[in-house]
Write an enzyme that holds these catalytic residues in place. Sequence first.
Site: not given
Ligand SMILES: [Zn+2]
Length: 437
Positions: A112, A151, A153, A240
């Site tokens: 991120h 991932d 996200h 995740d």
């Molecule tokens: Zn993540």
Amino acid sequence: MIRAKRKTGLVFFPAFDWAISPTHPEREERLLYTQDQVMEEGLLDVPGIREYRVRPAKYSDLQRVHFCVPDEPSMATESHLISAGGCLVAADAVMKKEVESAFALVRPPGHHAMKVVHGNRGFCNINIEAVMVEYIRDVYGVKKIAIVDTDCHHGDGTQDVYWHDPNVLFISMHQDGRTLYPGSGFAEENGGANARGTTINIPLPPRTGEKGFLYALEELVMPLLEKFEPELVINSAGQDNHFDDPITHMNFSAKGYAELNARLKPDLAVLEGGYSVEKALPYVNVGIIMAMAGMDTSTVKEPGYDKHYAPQAPDITDYITNLMGTLKDQFLINPPAPHPAKNGEIITTSKRIFYDTDMINENQDERLVRCRDCAGALAIDSHSSKGNKMMGVHIPKDACPMCQKMAEKWVNEALDNKKFHHIFLQDRTKCTYEVLR
Ligand SMILES: [Zn+2]
Ligand SMILES: [Zn+2]
């Protein structure tokens, strides 16, 4: 005797002295149980699996990627440097052909973290994959690299770093941004004016299982990789998507992760998220290591599997089948057309970035040279709610004379402008980073 069919390197850095807060998902013991499980399975004793010691990255390694505001020491702790450095160790092991693939099991994570860094967003300060990619480019002269981010996200930081780079194919498969942080990663986000179609987003619905994920991989990701012909494939291996993860809503098992990895066959994998610290992470990591090493993963199973795992529901399967039809059309059959701007035209964009961990707002005004000969010079005028005003000028690695000239002009303009507290010049043609103010 069990042995690795593919020589595999492991780099382990749990960062026991770094946490966002004692109860935060990104805390010290995140990799503790993984370490135990790797030991218990005896993976480090398997011939062909080799453990490497970490080393810290240097500030100059971060400067290939980021504009840290006000400077690198304020944005990167020792743990961040070692996490990034662990990726460099993995890269060296693969590039020197000591192993065929390597997995950096490090934290803090990075996907991120964007090009400009004013603080921590989504648990990330430094984009460790990007630091690794730019290191590989400078040290080993590799040009075309693909990053597949699995991932849960959206890898918005990596997307931002490579938005204008036609030589890095960035593919992110993630839970649909309408239902999860950071709220981005839609199919329309497909790269900047000089790099249309080298950013690919695959937003998957909540409750997607490994069946849907593997379908997307076979239908879209593998053909895109084949078409792009990267010299290296990197996997941002966030974990995740697991059915037991406390902060997401997907439906993966440890075996699913092993299967994903076995099919993708990345040269390098870097751990990203994954917050079911005890019930999932140790088993997923073991599965990935075994898959990378070409070992049989049929016995990989987390303790909660029989009780809590349910296969992907039929409505989700239908949704994904339709979605893949649309995305294949958008990216493979009718790939994005080149940006219509004329060669040499300046394209301006503005954006707002929120740093959720550090509660900082940032405003960016960006200027890019539309260029058919290189990735285009880039100027980022950024100010944050902390009060820092920065101008960062980026000259891409393959910069043409027109873009080099424009970058020089932007730097001189910035030097004449009193409003900037910081002026940085990142010249990738010379591998230099200059702090001009
Ligand atoms: Zn993540
Ligand atoms: Zn150019």
